[in-house]
Motif scaffolding. Sequence first.
Motif, PDB file in Angstrom:
ATOM      1  N   TRP A  89     -37.037  59.199 -41.429  1.00 57.00           N
ATOM      2  CA  TRP A  89     -36.432  58.614 -42.624  1.00 57.00           C
ATOM      3  C   TRP A  89     -36.576  57.106 -42.543  1.00 57.00           C
ATOM      4  N   ILE A  90     -36.398  56.455 -43.697  1.00 56.50           N
ATOM      5  CA  ILE A  90     -36.439  54.992 -43.786  1.00 56.50           C
ATOM      6  C   ILE A  90     -35.074  54.511 -44.256  1.00 56.50           C
ATOM      7  N   GLU A  91     -34.488  53.602 -43.495  1.00 53.15           N
ATOM      8  CA  GLU A  91     -33.237  52.948 -43.896  1.00 53.15           C
ATOM      9  C   GLU A  91     -33.575  51.551 -44.391  1.00 53.15           C
ATOM     10  N   LYS A  92     -32.852  51.120 -45.425  1.00 51.52           N
ATOM     11  CA  LYS A  92     -33.069  49.780 -45.965  1.00 51.52           C
ATOM     12  C   LYS A  92     -31.738  49.050 -46.041  1.00 51.52           C
ATOM     13  N   GLU A  93     -31.794  47.749 -45.776  1.00 53.88           N
ATOM     14  CA  GLU A  93     -30.609  46.894 -45.909  1.00 53.88           C
ATOM     15  C   GLU A  93     -31.066  45.545 -46.441  1.00 53.88           C
ATOM     16  N   ILE A  94     -30.153  44.830 -47.078  1.00 55.45           N
ATOM     17  CA  ILE A  94     -30.461  43.504 -47.608  1.00 55.45           C
ATOM     18  C   ILE A  94     -29.637  42.493 -46.842  1.00 55.45           C
ATOM     19  N   VAL A  95     -30.330  41.512 -46.265  1.00 53.89           N
ATOM     20  CA  VAL A  95     -29.682  40.445 -45.513  1.00 53.89           C
ATOM     21  C   VAL A  95     -30.182  39.116 -46.071  1.00 53.89           C
ATOM     22  N   LYS A  96     -29.293  38.377 -46.728  1.00 54.79           N
ATOM     23  CA  LYS A  96     -29.609  37.062 -47.300  1.00 54.79           C
ATOM     24  C   LYS A  96     -30.865  37.088 -48.173  1.00 54.79           C
ATOM     25  N   GLY A  97     -30.958  38.084 -49.062  1.00 52.84           N
ATOM     26  CA  GLY A  97     -32.069  38.165 -49.998  1.00 52.84           C
ATOM     27  C   GLY A  97     -33.341  38.770 -49.437  1.00 52.84           C
ATOM     28  N   VAL A  98     -33.313  39.233 -48.199  1.00 58.36           N
ATOM     29  CA  VAL A  98     -34.476  39.868 -47.582  1.00 58.36           C
ATOM     30  C   VAL A  98     -34.171  41.347 -47.385  1.00 58.36           C
ATOM     31  N   VAL A  99     -35.056  42.207 -47.922  1.00 52.96           N
ATOM     32  CA  VAL A  99     -34.905  43.652 -47.754  1.00 52.96           C
ATOM     33  C   VAL A  99     -35.576  44.049 -46.441  1.00 52.96           C
ATOM     34  N   LEU A 100     -34.774  44.591 -45.529  1.00 50.53           N
ATOM     35  CA  LEU A 100     -35.295  45.073 -44.254  1.00 50.53           C
ATOM     36  C   LEU A 100     -35.440  46.588 -44.347  1.00 50.53           C
ATOM     37  N   SER A 101     -36.636  47.095 -44.060  1.00 52.46           N
ATOM     38  CA  SER A 101     -36.910  48.534 -44.050  1.00 52.46           C
ATOM     39  C   SER A 101     -37.135  48.948 -42.605  1.00 52.46           C
ATOM     40  N   SER A 110     -33.134  64.484 -29.351  1.00 54.26           N
ATOM     41  CA  SER A 110     -33.065  63.087 -28.913  1.00 54.26           C
ATOM     42  C   SER A 110     -32.362  62.235 -29.965  1.00 54.26           C
ATOM     43  N   PRO A 111     -31.733  61.143 -29.540  1.00 54.97           N
ATOM     44  CA  PRO A 111     -31.122  60.239 -30.526  1.00 54.97           C
ATOM     45  C   PRO A 111     -32.208  59.574 -31.380  1.00 54.97           C
ATOM     46  N   PRO A 112     -31.858  59.144 -32.594  1.00 53.12           N
ATOM     47  CA  PRO A 112     -32.840  58.484 -33.459  1.00 53.12           C
ATOM     48  C   PRO A 112     -33.394  57.226 -32.809  1.00 53.12           C
ATOM     49  N   LEU A 113     -34.680  56.984 -33.056  1.00 50.98           N
ATOM     50  CA  LEU A 113     -35.372  55.824 -32.503  1.00 50.98           C
ATOM     51  C   LEU A 113     -36.010  55.046 -33.645  1.00 50.98           C
ATOM     52  N   LYS A 114     -35.703  53.742 -33.734  1.00 55.11           N
ATOM     53  CA  LYS A 114     -36.338  52.895 -34.744  1.00 55.11           C
ATOM     54  C   LYS A 114     -37.741  52.580 -34.230  1.00 55.11           C
ATOM     55  N   ILE A 115     -38.783  53.002 -34.985  1.00 51.93           N
ATOM     56  CA  ILE A 115     -40.141  52.820 -34.486  1.00 51.93           C
ATOM     57  C   ILE A 115     -40.930  51.761 -35.245  1.00 51.93           C
ATOM     58  N   TYR A 116     -40.417  51.318 -36.400  1.00 51.26           N
ATOM     59  CA  TYR A 116     -41.135  50.295 -37.154  1.00 51.26           C
ATOM     60  C   TYR A 116     -40.163  49.623 -38.108  1.00 51.26           C
ATOM     61  N   SER A 117     -40.318  48.316 -38.290  1.00 50.12           N
ATOM     62  CA  SER A 117     -39.502  47.572 -39.249  1.00 50.12           C
ATOM     63  C   SER A 117     -40.399  46.650 -40.059  1.00 50.12           C
ATOM     64  N   ALA A 118     -39.995  46.383 -41.292  1.00 48.75           N
ATOM     65  CA  ALA A 118     -40.725  45.475 -42.164  1.00 48.75           C
ATOM     66  C   ALA A 118     -39.714  44.706 -42.998  1.00 48.75           C
ATOM     67  N   SER A 119     -40.155  43.578 -43.558  1.00 49.24           N
ATOM     68  CA  SER A 119     -39.245  42.792 -44.392  1.00 49.24           C
ATOM     69  C   SER A 119     -39.936  42.355 -45.679  1.00 49.24           C
ATOM     70  N   LEU A 120     -39.154  42.304 -46.745  1.00 48.16           N
ATOM     71  CA  LEU A 120     -39.617  41.864 -48.055  1.00 48.16           C
ATOM     72  C   LEU A 120     -38.663  40.786 -48.542  1.00 48.16           C
ATOM     73  N   ASN A 121     -39.178  39.575 -48.720  1.00 50.24           N
ATOM     74  CA  ASN A 121     -38.365  38.464 -49.186  1.00 50.24           C
ATOM     75  C   ASN A 121     -38.211  38.578 -50.692  1.00 50.24           C
TER      76      ASN A 121
END
Length: 162
Positions: A89-101, A110-121
């Motif tokens: 799955w993909i989680e998204k959050e907004i931090v100071k106008g930047v969308v983090l995916s 196994s517990p969930p593992l974050k394997i990739y992150s990206a940001s959109l200003n």
Amino acid sequence: MCPNEPIVAGGDIKIYTAPNRKIINSLVGYLDKLFWVEYERKRDEKGDLPWQLKCMDLRTQKITTVRKGVGQDQILPPILRIHKDKLTWIEKEIVKGVVLSHLYVAIADSPPLKIYSASLNEVNKEQRSGVFLDIQRPRNGKRGGYITIFLYLRRIGCLFSR
């Protein structure tokens, strides 16, 4: 239904009902577990949509919350996908106008593992820059898969591996 009562094929059995005013979405199963995302029917007064990724062990009917988050600024809750033993799955959050995916994978127990992150200003929504993860699809093999991203407002595909 009692927790120790066996589940029999061929009939409908209600094993869970979402709390009042909540939606169950993105229901997937693997072996003896069900996973789903649960959230309110409407956004709150700030436009946020809190969600929970839940898991039910069908042997015991015990429900656990795997992850929690908030869909901000019209961002939807995660969509679960499963392939063989990989739940993604993909989680998204907004931090100071930047969308983090953030792309997550959980393999078997196994517990969930974050394997990739990206940001959109998106500070200036007329001049967005960066990457927005849109859809993930697990694939055959030990690692990797296919994701669809938006890059500078153009839709392209991208391979990932961990």
